[in-house]
Design a protein around this motif. Structure first.
Motif, PDB file in Angstrom:
ATOM      1  N   GLY A 164       0.809  -1.213   0.000  1.00 28.14           N
ATOM      2  CA  GLY A 164       0.000   0.000   0.000  1.00 28.14           C
ATOM      3  C   GLY A 164       0.840   1.258   0.000  1.00 28.14           C
ATOM      4  O   GLY A 164       0.505   2.245  -0.671  1.00 28.14           O
ATOM      5  N   GLN A 165       1.934   1.239   0.752  1.00 29.47           N
ATOM      6  CA  GLN A 165       2.841   2.397   0.774  1.00 29.47           C
ATOM      7  C   GLN A 165       3.502   2.594  -0.578  1.00 29.47           C
ATOM      8  O   GLN A 165       3.648   3.726  -1.059  1.00 29.47           O
ATOM      9  CB  GLN A 165       3.891   2.192   1.872  1.00 29.47           C
ATOM     10  CG  GLN A 165       3.316   2.289   3.279  1.00 29.47           C
ATOM     11  CD  GLN A 165       4.277   1.816   4.344  1.00 29.47           C
ATOM     12  OE1 GLN A 165       5.218   1.060   4.063  1.00 29.47           O
ATOM     13  NE2 GLN A 165       4.056   2.232   5.578  1.00 29.47           N
ATOM     14  N   SER A 170      -5.993  -0.138  -4.821  1.00 25.05           N
ATOM     15  CA  SER A 170      -6.292  -1.547  -4.538  1.00 25.05           C
ATOM     16  C   SER A 170      -5.493  -2.123  -3.374  1.00 25.05           C
ATOM     17  O   SER A 170      -5.945  -3.052  -2.712  1.00 25.05           O
ATOM     18  CB  SER A 170      -6.048  -2.394  -5.792  1.00 25.05           C
ATOM     19  OG  SER A 170      -4.715  -2.248  -6.247  1.00 25.05           O
ATOM     20  N   HIS A 171      -4.297  -1.594  -3.088  1.00 30.29           N
ATOM     21  CA  HIS A 171      -3.449  -2.136  -2.024  1.00 30.29           C
ATOM     22  C   HIS A 171      -3.486  -1.283  -0.752  1.00 30.29           C
ATOM     23  O   HIS A 171      -2.763  -1.578   0.193  1.00 30.29           O
ATOM     24  CB  HIS A 171      -1.998  -2.235  -2.516  1.00 30.29           C
ATOM     25  CG  HIS A 171      -1.795  -3.220  -3.619  1.00 30.29           C
ATOM     26  ND1 HIS A 171      -1.412  -4.529  -3.415  1.00 30.29           N
ATOM     27  CD2 HIS A 171      -1.950  -3.094  -4.961  1.00 30.29           C
ATOM     28  CE1 HIS A 171      -1.318  -5.156  -4.575  1.00 30.29           C
ATOM     29  NE2 HIS A 171      -1.640  -4.306  -5.535  1.00 30.29           N
ATOM     30  N   ILE A 172      -4.298  -0.257  -0.753  1.00 30.98           N
ATOM     31  CA  ILE A 172      -4.263   0.713   0.342  1.00 30.98           C
ATOM     32  C   ILE A 172      -5.343   0.395   1.377  1.00 30.98           C
ATOM     33  O   ILE A 172      -6.486   0.073   1.034  1.00 30.98           O
ATOM     34  CB  ILE A 172      -4.441   2.140  -0.207  1.00 30.98           C
ATOM     35  CG1 ILE A 172      -3.255   2.462  -1.134  1.00 30.98           C
ATOM     36  CG2 ILE A 172      -4.526   3.167   0.929  1.00 30.98           C
ATOM     37  CD1 ILE A 172      -3.412   3.746  -1.917  1.00 30.98           C
ATOM     38  N   LYS A 216      -7.661   4.940   2.715  1.00 26.80           N
ATOM     39  CA  LYS A 216      -8.082   5.063   1.319  1.00 26.80           C
ATOM     40  C   LYS A 216      -8.984   6.269   1.093  1.00 26.80           C
ATOM     41  O   LYS A 216      -8.808   7.019   0.125  1.00 26.80           O
ATOM     42  CB  LYS A 216      -8.799   3.782   0.902  1.00 26.80           C
ATOM     43  CG  LYS A 216      -9.103   3.679  -0.578  1.00 26.80           C
ATOM     44  CD  LYS A 216      -9.846   2.381  -0.893  1.00 26.80           C
ATOM     45  CE  LYS A 216      -9.005   1.166  -0.613  1.00 26.80           C
ATOM     46  NZ  LYS A 216      -9.683  -0.084  -1.062  1.00 26.80           N
ATOM     47  N   ASN A 217      -9.967   6.473   1.967  1.00 27.15           N
ATOM     48  CA  ASN A 217     -10.923   7.570   1.763  1.00 27.15           C
ATOM     49  C   ASN A 217     -10.254   8.936   1.836  1.00 27.15           C
ATOM     50  O   ASN A 217     -10.526   9.821   1.016  1.00 27.15           O
ATOM     51  CB  ASN A 217     -12.061   7.478   2.785  1.00 27.15           C
ATOM     52  CG  ASN A 217     -12.956   6.284   2.531  1.00 27.15           C
ATOM     53  OD1 ASN A 217     -13.099   5.847   1.392  1.00 27.15           O
ATOM     54  ND2 ASN A 217     -13.555   5.746   3.577  1.00 27.15           N
ATOM     55  N   SER A 218      -9.362   9.108   2.806  1.00 22.14           N
ATOM     56  CA  SER A 218      -8.637  10.371   2.930  1.00 22.14           C
ATOM     57  C   SER A 218      -7.767  10.623   1.707  1.00 22.14           C
ATOM     58  O   SER A 218      -7.721  11.741   1.172  1.00 22.14           O
ATOM     59  CB  SER A 218      -7.777  10.347   4.199  1.00 22.14           C
ATOM     60  OG  SER A 218      -6.937  11.470   4.261  1.00 22.14           O
ATOM     61  N   LEU A 219      -7.086   9.581   1.251  1.00 24.78           N
ATOM     62  CA  LEU A 219      -6.209   9.706   0.083  1.00 24.78           C
ATOM     63  C   LEU A 219      -7.015  10.075  -1.158  1.00 24.78           C
ATOM     64  O   LEU A 219      -6.610  10.942  -1.939  1.00 24.78           O
ATOM     65  CB  LEU A 219      -5.449   8.405  -0.138  1.00 24.78           C
ATOM     66  CG  LEU A 219      -4.558   8.340  -1.380  1.00 24.78           C
ATOM     67  CD1 LEU A 219      -3.521   9.457  -1.357  1.00 24.78           C
ATOM     68  CD2 LEU A 219      -3.878   6.980  -1.475  1.00 24.78           C
TER      69      LEU A 219
END
Length: 306
Positions: free
Chosen positions: A137-138, A162-164, A169-172
């Motif tokens: 994810g990083q 997909s990997h986060i 995820k929502n904040s990003l």
């Protein structure tokens, strides 16, 4: 404006994509959705110029997008494409990966730009960490920052979250799409996540078996899906015959009442945090609806469409 006209492509004899037509204005975000293998990723590669078309044309404004037959190095300079494999260099730092294509003439400007991008993807604390030490994810977040570095005119993202982890995820997503709007970067996202579509896309293109079967705004398509396939891309859905008309009803559109002509037997209750998803039997069919509490199995209840 991005213009795709009568696009056709096949890897071998079997047609992968055919009769693909759509346009996208500058600064708009388009989500491409569909089941696995429908051609989403292939379409992104074609728009970027990684493969040669079998038919049709792609234009960004007045520039035609051409494939490897015409370009020694495939891919268009004014676009950036983020594939699912990230393609980071493992033995250099996060900052060096993000700044890989930035000019070294003004060092201070370069590293300030890198810091800005790492803040957008919430990776500023990993500035000096080597990429090989990151989680999947990083790595994905660093890869997103890297494709933003030169502010492309068009950004192509293949399953970018997909990997986060869900909590991040929502904040990003909010930060990334706000940045794209601010910079007027045209974005196309191939995704299976309905949140990417409903919350952030201006337009949606739905593909099945290599063909576009629907396009429009997320709200219009969600409210009035033309098929169960389309509705199911947004989550659980019920196919119901109402007054002789087949309708596609989402679980939240059904509620319990004292009496109606829809009588069901409860089979299971699935806890979803803010509510329970109830699985029930209606004749020989399975039906799903939402309720604020668990309902014991075999309970007989009446339902109505909101």
């Amino acid at each position: 404006m991005l213009l795709v006209q009568n696009l056709a492509f096949s890897y071998l004899k079997e047609i992968t994509l055919s009769k693909i037509n759509f346009s996208l204005e500058k600064g708009r975000s388009l989500a491409i959705i569909g089941e696995s293998g429908c051609g989403k990723s292939t379409l992104l590669k074609l728009i970027y110029g990684l493969n040669d078309l079998n038919g049709g044309q792609i234009f960004w404004n007045d520039t035609e997008v051409l494939g490897p037959k015409y370009n020694l190095i495939p891919g268009m300079d004014f676009m950036k494409y983020l594939a699912q494999d990230f393609d980071l260099m493992p033995y250099i730092t996060v900052a060096e990966n993000v700044g890989k294509y930035l000019s070294n003439i003004d060092s201070e400007k370069k590293w300030n730009r890198v810091k800005e991008l790492l803040e957008i993807v919430e990776m500023e604390d990993f500035f000096d960490i080597k990429a090989k030490n990151l989680s999947g994810g990083q790595m994905q977040r660093v890869a997103i920052a890297r494709v933003l570095a030169l502010e492309p005119e068009v950004l192509l993202l293949d399953e970018p979250f997909s990997h986060i982890d869900n909590f991040r995820k929502n904040s990003l997503r909010r930060k990334l799409f706000a940045y794209l709007k601010e910079k007027q970067i045209t974005c196309i996202v191939a995704t299976h996540d309905s949140t990417d579509v409903l919350s952030f896309a201006d337009e949606v293109l739905i593909i099945k078996n290599g063909k576009i079967i629907e396009n429009g705004t997320p709200k219009a398509i969600y409210i009035n899906p033309k098929s169960k396939y389309i509705a199911s891309l947004f989550g659980d859905v019920n196919e119901m015959d109402i007054d002789g008309i087949t309708r596609f009803i989402y679980p939240h559109q059904i509620e319990i009442v004292e009496f109606s002509n829809i009588k069901v037997e409860v089979l299971n209750s699935y806890f979803r945090g803010s509510h329970f998803l109830i699985e029930a039997k209606l004749g020989n069919e399975i039906l799903f609806f939402e309720h604020d509490s668990e309902i014991p199995k075999t309970t007989l209840i009446y339902l109505k469409i909101k």
